[in-house]
Design a protein around this motif. Structure first.
Motif, PDB file in Angstrom:
ATOM      1  N   ASP A  77      48.602  37.098  38.522  1.00  0.00           N
ATOM      2  CA  ASP A  77      48.096  37.648  39.784  1.00  0.00           C
ATOM      3  C   ASP A  77      46.648  37.206  39.981  1.00  0.00           C
ATOM      4  O   ASP A  77      46.009  36.723  39.038  1.00  0.00           O
ATOM      5  CB  ASP A  77      48.200  39.177  39.769  1.00  0.00           C
ATOM      6  CG  ASP A  77      48.209  39.761  41.184  1.00  0.00           C
ATOM      7  OD1 ASP A  77      48.097  38.962  42.150  1.00  0.00           O
ATOM      8  OD2 ASP A  77      48.314  40.982  41.310  1.00  0.00           O
TER       9      ASP A  77
ATOM     10  N   LYS B 287      43.167  38.778  42.092  1.00  0.00           N
ATOM     11  CA  LYS B 287      42.651  39.868  42.923  1.00  0.00           C
ATOM     12  C   LYS B 287      41.146  39.734  43.081  1.00  0.00           C
ATOM     13  O   LYS B 287      40.443  39.398  42.124  1.00  0.00           O
ATOM     14  CB  LYS B 287      42.936  41.218  42.241  1.00  0.00           C
ATOM     15  CG  LYS B 287      44.417  41.594  42.119  1.00  0.00           C
ATOM     16  CD  LYS B 287      44.542  42.966  41.459  1.00  0.00           C
ATOM     17  CE  LYS B 287      45.978  43.436  41.303  1.00  0.00           C
ATOM     18  NZ  LYS B 287      46.750  43.459  42.551  1.00  0.00           N
ATOM     19  N   GLN B 288      40.634  40.003  44.281  1.00  0.00           N
ATOM     20  CA  GLN B 288      39.192  40.027  44.491  1.00  0.00           C
ATOM     21  C   GLN B 288      38.603  41.182  43.672  1.00  0.00           C
ATOM     22  O   GLN B 288      39.113  42.293  43.723  1.00  0.00           O
ATOM     23  CB  GLN B 288      38.859  40.220  45.968  1.00  0.00           C
ATOM     24  CG  GLN B 288      39.165  39.007  46.820  1.00  0.00           C
ATOM     25  CD  GLN B 288      38.438  39.031  48.176  1.00  0.00           C
ATOM     26  OE1 GLN B 288      37.429  39.712  48.328  1.00  0.00           O
ATOM     27  NE2 GLN B 288      38.951  38.279  49.114  1.00  0.00           N
ATOM     28  N   HIS B 289      37.592  40.891  42.847  1.00  0.00           N
ATOM     29  CA  HIS B 289      37.038  41.945  41.985  1.00  0.00           C
ATOM     30  C   HIS B 289      35.806  42.613  42.610  1.00  0.00           C
ATOM     31  O   HIS B 289      35.267  43.575  42.043  1.00  0.00           O
ATOM     32  CB  HIS B 289      36.686  41.402  40.593  1.00  0.00           C
ATOM     33  CG  HIS B 289      35.788  40.208  40.594  1.00  0.00           C
ATOM     34  ND1 HIS B 289      34.496  40.240  41.082  1.00  0.00           N
ATOM     35  CD2 HIS B 289      35.996  38.937  40.160  1.00  0.00           C
ATOM     36  CE1 HIS B 289      33.957  39.053  40.934  1.00  0.00           C
ATOM     37  NE2 HIS B 289      34.840  38.240  40.385  1.00  0.00           N
TER      38      HIS B 289
ATOM     39  N   LEU C  36      38.094  46.704  37.922  1.00  0.00           N
ATOM     40  CA  LEU C  36      39.410  46.181  38.316  1.00  0.00           C
ATOM     41  C   LEU C  36      40.305  46.078  37.087  1.00  0.00           C
ATOM     42  O   LEU C  36      41.459  46.484  37.100  1.00  0.00           O
ATOM     43  CB  LEU C  36      39.243  44.797  38.975  1.00  0.00           C
ATOM     44  CG  LEU C  36      40.529  44.050  39.331  1.00  0.00           C
ATOM     45  CD1 LEU C  36      41.401  44.848  40.283  1.00  0.00           C
ATOM     46  CD2 LEU C  36      40.209  42.688  39.938  1.00  0.00           C
TER      47      LEU C  36
ATOM     48  N   ARG D 147      37.354  36.128  42.440  1.00  0.00           N
ATOM     49  CA  ARG D 147      38.613  36.756  42.043  1.00  0.00           C
ATOM     50  C   ARG D 147      38.816  36.761  40.530  1.00  0.00           C
ATOM     51  O   ARG D 147      38.361  35.849  39.827  1.00  0.00           O
ATOM     52  CB  ARG D 147      39.813  36.038  42.686  1.00  0.00           C
ATOM     53  CG  ARG D 147      39.798  36.041  44.195  1.00  0.00           C
ATOM     54  CD  ARG D 147      41.115  35.554  44.780  1.00  0.00           C
ATOM     55  NE  ARG D 147      41.518  34.264  44.211  1.00  0.00           N
ATOM     56  CZ  ARG D 147      42.659  33.651  44.523  1.00  0.00           C
ATOM     57  NH1 ARG D 147      43.524  34.212  45.340  1.00  0.00           N
ATOM     58  NH2 ARG D 147      42.954  32.474  43.977  1.00  0.00           N
TER      59      ARG D 147
END
Ligand SMILES: Nc1ncnc2c1ncn2[C@@H]1O[C@H](COP(=O)(O)OP(=O)(O)O)[C@@H](O)[C@H]1O
Ligand SMILES: CC(C)(COP(=O)(O)O)[C@@H](O)C(=O)NCCC(=O)O
Ligand SMILES: [K+]
Length: 242
Positions: free
Chosen positions: A26, A28-30, A37, A10
């Motif tokens: 935040d 987020k899975q990249h 991303l 992430r």
């Protein structure tokens, strides 16, 4: 300030104001495409108009180059952290050409010369690092939950993909339970073993799976999801001071 933590699974970011308060963050899975991303986040970052971007990355030179290109469009100064085994805040016996920047910054975020500390990172890999009065003694790396499950599926004929939960270490009577409880047991067993060997080290845990894993540890664990952020802030604050 904008702080980026590029882990193997992430991308995490924190935006802080001029007194260091977090105003946005935040994770987020990249999907191994962190630059792409980031591209999608640049307009949001531009709106925040940070005066500096501090970056921790364990993704290697190729992906870091792509990330640099993307960040270059923001005309905001940015810098990737490099591990310094002789840093004033913490000396390390570890090979500083090899030590992961995230491990180092997580330690920098917690280090206290009056304490003995065990820093546990629960990310793609589980990392355990021991710090004795601001001296990094070294540590351990082993696969975390998803890596272990994937390796069982790809390494065996009869264990198939499943999406069980990792919430118990009780013995299983189905393959799905035996796999999920076995994986969790392997992780918490290792951490409890290190904790048992170092009873006077305080346990500090960070990373995406910290809350799942901490529940099964036999001693009180301090959960700190801002540890790497704190390390980045200390690192760049320190560099500016000196
Ligand atoms: N294949 C996967 N599918 C769903 N979630 C995953 C997968 N692999 C890892 N995760 C989750 O992503 C998070 C990774 O934690 P994080 O500390 O961000 O790792 P890293 O710093 O290694 O990127 C964890 O909460 C983990 O449960
Ligand atoms: C061990 C790690 C893969 C953990 O990374 P993460 O799970 O946070 O993505 C990372 O710290 C790393 O790439 N370390 C380099 C090897 C070492 O620390 O010895
Ligand atoms: K990490």
């Amino acid at each position: 300030m904008l702080w980026l933590d590029l882990g193997n699974t992430r991308l995490k970011y924190w935006l802080t104001d001029d007194i260091g308060q977090i105003v946005a963050h935040d994770a987020k899975q990249h999907l191994q495409a962190p630059a792409e991303l980031l591209m999608g986040l640049t307009d949001r970052f531009e709106r925040y108009a940070p005066d500096f971007i501090g970056i921790s990355s364990v993704l290697g030179d190729d992906l870091n180059m792509k990330v640099s290109d993307t960040l270059g469009r923001l005309n905001t100064p940015f810098e990737f952290v490099h591990v310094d085994a002789a840093h004033p805040l913490m000396k390390s016996a570890y090979n500083d050409k090899q030590l992961g920047c995230d491990r180092w910054l997580q330690m920098l975020g917690a280090v206290d010369k009056k304490k003995r500390q065990c820093i546990i990172g629960c990310g793609t890999a589980v990392t355990i690092d021991l710090i004795d009065h601001a001296e990094h003694l070294g540590g351990y790396i082993f696969p975390s939950i998803y890596l272990q499950r994937e390796s069982l599926f790809s390494g065996t004929k009869q264990i198939t993909i499943s999406n069980g939960t990792f919430d118990s270490v009780g013995q299983g009577i189905t393959t799905q339970d035996a796999v999920h409880r076995g994986i969790l047991l392997s992780i918490v067993g290792a951490i409890n073993e290190i904790s048992h060997r170092h009873p006077n080290f305080e346990l500090i845990m960070t990373g995406g799976d910290a809350s799942i894993i901490a529940q099964h540890i036999n001693r009180p664990v301090r959960l700190r999801d801002d540890l790497l952020l704190n390390g980045l802030a200390r690192y760049f604050d320190h560099t500016k001071q000196s």
